[in-house]
Design a protein around this motif. Sequence first.
Motif, PDB file in Angstrom:
ATOM      1  N   ARG A 190      56.789  44.374  58.928  1.00 40.84           N
ATOM      2  CA  ARG A 190      55.273  43.854  59.913  1.00 40.84           C
ATOM      3  C   ARG A 190      54.705  42.708  58.956  1.00 40.84           C
ATOM      4  O   ARG A 190      54.559  42.087  59.635  1.00 40.84           O
ATOM      5  N   LYS A 250      42.517  36.941  48.570  1.00 39.96           N
ATOM      6  CA  LYS A 250      41.909  36.794  49.772  1.00 39.96           C
ATOM      7  C   LYS A 250      40.677  35.982  49.610  1.00 39.96           C
ATOM      8  O   LYS A 250      40.293  35.622  51.166  1.00 39.96           O
ATOM      9  N   PHE A 292      49.770  44.394  51.887  1.00 39.51           N
ATOM     10  CA  PHE A 292      48.381  44.625  51.119  1.00 39.51           C
ATOM     11  C   PHE A 292      48.683  45.643  50.037  1.00 39.51           C
ATOM     12  O   PHE A 292      49.754  45.950  50.271  1.00 39.51           O
ATOM     13  N   VAL A 352      50.975  39.347  55.423  1.00 36.20           N
ATOM     14  CA  VAL A 352      50.622  40.027  53.600  1.00 36.20           C
ATOM     15  C   VAL A 352      51.035  41.860  54.118  1.00 36.20           C
ATOM     16  O   VAL A 352      50.900  42.614  54.772  1.00 36.20           O
ATOM     17  N   LEU A 377      43.717  33.981  52.186  1.00 31.78           N
ATOM     18  CA  LEU A 377      43.426  34.273  52.836  1.00 31.78           C
ATOM     19  C   LEU A 377      42.567  34.282  53.765  1.00 31.78           C
ATOM     20  O   LEU A 377      42.307  33.956  54.970  1.00 31.78           O
ATOM     21  N   SER A 390      47.346  48.452  49.566  1.00 36.94           N
ATOM     22  CA  SER A 390      46.920  50.220  50.191  1.00 36.94           C
ATOM     23  C   SER A 390      47.772  50.376  51.601  1.00 36.94           C
ATOM     24  O   SER A 390      47.670  51.298  52.348  1.00 36.94           O
ATOM     25  N   ALA A 450      48.052  49.122  54.476  1.00 35.22           N
ATOM     26  CA  ALA A 450      47.044  49.704  55.561  1.00 35.22           C
ATOM     27  C   ALA A 450      48.006  48.906  57.179  1.00 35.22           C
ATOM     28  O   ALA A 450      47.412  48.294  58.175  1.00 35.22           O
ATOM     29  N   LEU A 451      48.909  50.000  57.097  1.00 32.56           N
ATOM     30  CA  LEU A 451      48.971  50.129  58.249  1.00 32.56           C
ATOM     31  C   LEU A 451      48.034  51.065  58.927  1.00 32.56           C
ATOM     32  O   LEU A 451      47.110  51.655  58.411  1.00 32.56           O
ATOM     33  N   PHE A 452      48.403  50.785  61.029  1.00 29.51           N
ATOM     34  CA  PHE A 452      47.308  51.074  61.598  1.00 29.51           C
ATOM     35  C   PHE A 452      48.230  52.676  61.174  1.00 29.51           C
ATOM     36  O   PHE A 452      48.869  52.754  61.950  1.00 29.51           O
ATOM     37  N   ASP A 453      46.947  53.505  60.603  1.00 32.21           N
ATOM     38  CA  ASP A 453      47.698  55.150  60.212  1.00 32.21           C
ATOM     39  C   ASP A 453      48.023  55.429  61.789  1.00 32.21           C
ATOM     40  O   ASP A 453      48.309  56.947  62.143  1.00 32.21           O
ATOM     41  N   LEU A 498      39.621  35.841  53.399  1.00 29.50           N
ATOM     42  CA  LEU A 498      38.613  36.688  53.623  1.00 29.50           C
ATOM     43  C   LEU A 498      37.652  36.498  53.190  1.00 29.50           C
ATOM     44  O   LEU A 498      36.456  37.616  53.300  1.00 29.50           O
ATOM     45  N   ARG A 548      45.743  31.078  59.919  1.00 30.05           N
ATOM     46  CA  ARG A 548      46.468  32.400  59.342  1.00 30.05           C
ATOM     47  C   ARG A 548      47.410  32.873  60.011  1.00 30.05           C
ATOM     48  O   ARG A 548      48.310  33.828  60.135  1.00 30.05           O
TER      49      ARG A 548
END
Lengths: 262, 262
Positions: B161, B56, B95, B93, B59, B97, B99-102, B61, B88
């Motif tokens: 992605r 992080k 992640f 990245v 990146l 989790s 972190a796909l756009f669900d 963040l 960036r």
Amino acid sequence: MLSFFENIGAAALNQVNQIGRMGLFLFNSLISIVKPPYKLYPVIKQIYIIGSLSAFVIFFTGAFTGMVLGLQGYHTLTKFGAEGTLGSVVALSLIRELGPVLAALMVTGRAGSAICAEIGIMRISEQIDALDCMAIDPHKYIVAPKFIAGIISMPLLTALFDVVGIFGGYVVGVWLLGGNEGSYFSSIYSNVEFEDVYMGLMKPLFFGLIIILISASKGFFVHLTKGGGFGAEGVSRVTTDAVVMSSVSILVVDYMMTSFLL
Amino acid sequence: MSEVKQQETKNAVEMIDVWKSYGTQQVLKGVNLPIAENKTTVIVGGSGQGKSQIIKHILGLIRPESGQVIVYGQDISRASRKEMKDIRRNFGVLFQSVALFDSMTIYDNVAMPLRERTKKSEKEIRDIVEQKLEMMDVKGTNDKYPPQLSGGMQKRVGLARALVLDPKIIFFDEPTTGLDVKKSNEIYRVFFRTQQLLNYTAVIVSHDVPKIFKLADYVALLNDGQVQGCLTPEEFQLSDNPVIKAFVETTMGPLYSSEMEV
């Protein structure tokens, strides 16, 4: 004793922090609206979600608000023999106050909560971080279309609320209670001025901004919320906060705007 | 030739004396970490040591309290939002989790960076997305939503992605956590294949010792807020550094180290 003052200080700092975050959030979002590229599709989608899907609720609340105004107004006005002015009473109360405020409260409950929860979930599941890492500005991608849609939708929904409400008053006052049809509309023509309509359409512009600002920023900063903004419970808490805060702000801002515009 | 050689071993990222704390908890205590260009650097260490914090920081963040994070010669701990956005563009990245756009389909998830960051036509985008999904062995899932896929498939879509804009550095935050051995191996196989093909710089945070050593060019151990050496896997396993030795013994078993001692 010391901890008492410490707590007051901490609470004050937290509030100031929150206001600052919200201010910066608004600033960044408005800047991102102006910056190219401009994409139409996300805006239309949000207008559909915030505006079109709220239309039915607005139609219903508008109709019954107008009807109850017609009912109450008719019974009160007959005491003074002034039932001929029923139309203007219904129209003015709707256009100046009830339309903007009730429409905004309904949209807060329907769309504001949804926006807050949606953005909150994106935050806790790292989707907003993912956008950041892809060098895609989350303000531009997620928040800006909602702002535009909110500002466009609110005045339209309010106008719908007003029109439906006026006809609701007509149905009760004229059809059910037997008031005079001509005097209902002629009193509207003669008493509703452009200023009333102007005030009635300026308010929802700001209400739209307030609803989106509070709902979106509450969800956006769910991870920074004091006292544990984690997971499902964190999202549910900020969503409640967002609805309460939006509703209260709408009423406060309504009073302030009325006093300025009158 | 020697010049080319030097080019190859240049650092893509370098962390110099980075400190970070949360409240009273000091997470990073002077981290020094070079990440060689076009190589795979693996960061290992116990849970809760702050491995994800390192990613992080790189990146952008999280900003360090003190120290420098240098990405392609630029210190990002002091970069502006605009500069950060440009930097960036080099990153992809995966992640922890995912972190796909669900609420988007798999296809839209992978296409999203292309739509937002490039001016490619829908047809070109379709070709690239199809190709990447095929590379990850997740063809035919285009119209599904992320929660409908298994954990391993989600990770591979996440990798597709991350790769879709051909970034120079890709970060993997615990790519195999929560997957069984077979699924983990699939991820490693896909990783190995794509790295051969695209020759990116990879930074992997992982628990999966010793298997991850097969992929690593360099291994860095994060312990008590500091990086203990950034060594090749062989050097790492034979290191005299007592902290590394202890880590190797606990993760690979005493048998292994006693064999080495003979």
